[in-house]
Write a protein that holds these residues in place. Structure first.
Motif, PDB file in Angstrom:
ATOM      1  N   CYS A   1      11.107  28.790   4.185  1.00  0.00           N
ATOM      2  CA  CYS A   1      10.979  27.170   4.955  1.00  0.00           C
ATOM      3  C   CYS A   1      10.837  25.971   3.524  1.00  0.00           C
ATOM      4  N   LEU A   2      11.565  24.338   4.424  1.00  0.00           N
ATOM      5  CA  LEU A   2      11.671  24.317   3.129  1.00  0.00           C
ATOM      6  C   LEU A   2      10.409  23.113   3.005  1.00  0.00           C
ATOM      7  N   LEU A   3       9.662  22.900   1.854  1.00  0.00           N
ATOM      8  CA  LEU A   3       8.387  22.227   1.307  1.00  0.00           C
ATOM      9  C   LEU A   3       8.992  20.797   0.503  1.00  0.00           C
ATOM     10  N   ILE A   4       8.420  20.009   0.764  1.00  0.00           N
ATOM     11  CA  ILE A   4       8.422  18.778  -0.338  1.00  0.00           C
ATOM     12  C   ILE A   4       6.860  18.255  -0.116  1.00  0.00           C
ATOM     13  N   ARG A   5       6.400  17.709  -1.027  1.00  0.00           N
ATOM     14  CA  ARG A   5       5.264  17.659  -1.592  1.00  0.00           C
ATOM     15  C   ARG A   5       5.176  15.657  -2.365  1.00  0.00           C
ATOM     16  N   VAL A   6       3.515  15.651  -1.315  1.00  0.00           N
ATOM     17  CA  VAL A   6       3.234  13.888  -1.201  1.00  0.00           C
ATOM     18  C   VAL A   6       2.081  13.990  -1.561  1.00  0.00           C
ATOM     19  N   ALA A   7       1.868  12.799  -3.189  1.00  0.00           N
ATOM     20  CA  ALA A   7       0.605  12.607  -3.047  1.00  0.00           C
ATOM     21  C   ALA A   7       0.131  11.253  -2.691  1.00  0.00           C
ATOM     22  N   ASN A   8      -1.378  10.736  -2.220  1.00  0.00           N
ATOM     23  CA  ASN A   8      -1.796   9.417  -2.169  1.00  0.00           C
ATOM     24  C   ASN A   8      -2.331   9.519  -3.784  1.00  0.00           C
ATOM     25  N   LEU A   9      -2.084   8.067  -4.087  1.00  0.00           N
ATOM     26  CA  LEU A   9      -2.382   7.880  -5.836  1.00  0.00           C
ATOM     27  C   LEU A   9      -4.005   6.780  -5.329  1.00  0.00           C
ATOM     28  N   ARG A  10      -3.812   6.953  -4.588  1.00  0.00           N
ATOM     29  CA  ARG A  10      -5.550   6.184  -4.280  1.00  0.00           C
ATOM     30  C   ARG A  10      -6.361   6.940  -3.541  1.00  0.00           C
ATOM     31  N   LYS A  11      -7.930   6.581  -4.569  1.00  0.00           N
ATOM     32  CA  LYS A  11      -8.683   7.622  -3.109  1.00  0.00           C
ATOM     33  C   LYS A  11      -9.015   6.826  -2.310  1.00  0.00           C
TER      34      LYS A  11
ATOM     35  N   ARG B   1       0.981  -0.707  -0.277  1.00  0.00           N
ATOM     36  CA  ARG B   1       0.313   0.019  -0.105  1.00  0.00           C
ATOM     37  C   ARG B   1       1.262   1.242   0.111  1.00  0.00           C
ATOM     38  N   ALA B   2       1.868   1.188   0.570  1.00  0.00           N
ATOM     39  CA  ALA B   2       2.922   2.373   0.674  1.00  0.00           C
ATOM     40  C   ALA B   2       3.449   2.327  -0.746  1.00  0.00           C
ATOM     41  N   LYS B   3       3.530   2.321  -1.776  1.00  0.00           N
ATOM     42  CA  LYS B   3       3.666   1.914  -2.712  1.00  0.00           C
ATOM     43  C   LYS B   3       2.958   3.351  -3.943  1.00  0.00           C
ATOM     44  N   THR B   4       1.757   3.109  -3.216  1.00  0.00           N
ATOM     45  CA  THR B   4       1.134   4.434  -3.631  1.00  0.00           C
ATOM     46  C   THR B   4       0.971   6.050  -3.628  1.00  0.00           C
ATOM     47  N   ILE B   5       2.177   5.922  -2.256  1.00  0.00           N
ATOM     48  CA  ILE B   5       1.857   7.484  -1.831  1.00  0.00           C
ATOM     49  C   ILE B   5       3.507   7.771  -2.528  1.00  0.00           C
ATOM     50  N   THR B   6       3.238   8.329  -2.968  1.00  0.00           N
ATOM     51  CA  THR B   6       4.639   9.158  -3.533  1.00  0.00           C
ATOM     52  C   THR B   6       5.512  11.032  -3.070  1.00  0.00           C
ATOM     53  N   PHE B   7       6.662  10.722  -3.017  1.00  0.00           N
ATOM     54  CA  PHE B   7       6.702  12.077  -2.852  1.00  0.00           C
ATOM     55  C   PHE B   7       7.382  12.744  -3.946  1.00  0.00           C
TER      56      PHE B   7
END
Length: 392
Positions: A209-219, A189-195
């Protein structure tokens, strides 16, 4: 005058464009010849795997892996797991096939012994090693074709039948459970979380600030998500001890906090570079020369299985872009739907940013002092009476 003003404006634009080109060229040269020439050792890869090796482990410590055989089997790679899976079943079938052949041999049920017509064998229709193997397979997987069967002639055969049936259930439960657990591990399941590929440093809310973007590829959501970071670097204590991979806590937040994230759309997490931040004394010119690794963790509970999972990635100095921000990624269509464009997920845009956090705070302090007045307690205003000493 109008021509001179336009000429001055044109020269100013040319100067700004030239400075921007030189800045980009300098960054490309530094990244191309200095960033990639030195291969930095990562503790955590971009996909979350830990790059660590254990050496000189004692034999007793290695035996512990066999004591915890369930976790050992789960951690094996698929090729080794399938090898063990096939070997376990084939080995158990062949082993009990030998035992059934031995029972038939001892009881003289085989054709080479020329049994009499009224001879009752322990197992019907076992004529050799191949038929004994087939009977073992039928017994353990409960196929039961009905051609070969145990008779009540031999107590040994009955005991062997019971023993194989019980052991077969254990083997089936363990191996099938290991395969099922391997497939359903929350690690997948962690494979569908991307940074995002890079981290950026820019101003946000008036703060650096230091910024990072993270996304959940599943609904499906991650319940109770919590995000944090660790800065790994080599430090030397005041006592002279060198600590490799010293860990420093890095607090990441979003606008709503760092816990119980509503993780349905991509989020931009940020770390405020203040006086307590390890990035406070770094600058745009010296960032590429630093030796650190920023590891980011995201913990949460999978909504569909209620299993906890952890996602992690890392960033080295070459992957931290100073003076950039992320491009917009969420938009709203005319139909009223929200659309996420992952083409811009890791895309960055250059923005005006102070070249160090200390400069930003010094600039704020200077502006604050300009708005304030200071009283000098040693200053005394004395009134002087003017007298006319000139007499006419």
């Amino acid at each position: 005058m109008r021509e001179s003003a336009s000429a001055g404006l044109l020269s100013r634009e040319i100067r700004v464009l030239t400075e921007s080109m030189f800045k980009r060229l300098r960054k490309w040269v530094v990244t191309r010849f200095f960033g990639h020439s030195r291969q930095r050792a990562r503790l955590v890869s971009k996909d979350g795997r830990c790059n660590i090796e254990f050496g000189n482990v004692e034999a007793q410590s290695r035996f512990i892996f066999f004591v915890d055989i369930w976790t050992t089997v789960l951690d094996l790679k698929w090729r080794y797991k399938m090898t063990i899976f096939i070997t376990a079943f084939l080995g158990s079938w062949f082993f009990f096939g030998l035992l059934w052949y031995a029972v038939a041999y001892i009881h003289k049920d085989l054709p080479e012994f020329h049994p009499s017509a009224n001879h009752t064998p322990c197992v019907e229709n076992i004529n050799g090693l191949t038929s004994a193997f087939l009977f073992s397979l039928e017994t353990q997987v409960t196929i039961g074709y009905g051609f070969r069967c145990v008779t009540e002639q031999c107590a040994t055969a009955i005991f062997l039948l019971i023993f194989q049936s019980i052991l077969g259930v254990v083997v089936n439960s363990f191996m099938c459970g290991a395969i099922l657990a391997k497939i359903s591990r929350p690690k997948k399941r962690a494979k569908t979380i991307t940074f995002s590929k890079n981290a950026v440093i820019s101003k946000r809310g008036g703060k650096l600030c230091l910024l990072i973007r993270v996304a959940n590829l599943r609904k499906s959501l991650l319940i109770g998500s919590h995000i944090y970071g660790k800065l790994l670097k080599t430090t030397v204590t005041p006592e002279g001890e060198t600590i490799i991979l010293d860990q420093i806590n890095i607090n990441f937040v979003v606008d709503a906090g760092n816990e119980n994230l509503f993780f349905i759309s991509p989020l931009t997490i940020y770390h405020v570079i203040d006086h307590n931040s390890p990035f406070f004394h770094m600058a745009a010119e010296t960032l590429i020369q630093q030796d650190f690794e920023l590891v980011v963790f995201l913990d949460g509970t999978v909504e569909s299985t209620s299993a906890t999972c952890q996602v992690r990635t890392s960033y080295v100095p070459e992957e931290v872009l100073w003076g950039y921000r992320f491009a917009p990624i969420v938009s709203k269509t005319k139909e009223g739907k929200y659309r996420v464009d992952f083409h811009n997920f890791s895309k960055t845009v250059e923005v005006e940013t102070p070249h160090c956090a200390m400069c930003l705070y010094n600039e704020k302090d200077a502006r604050a002092r300009m708005k304030r007045g200071y009283d000098n307690p040693n200053f005394i205003l004395s009134e002087v009476n003017e007298t006319d000493d000139t007499k006419m």
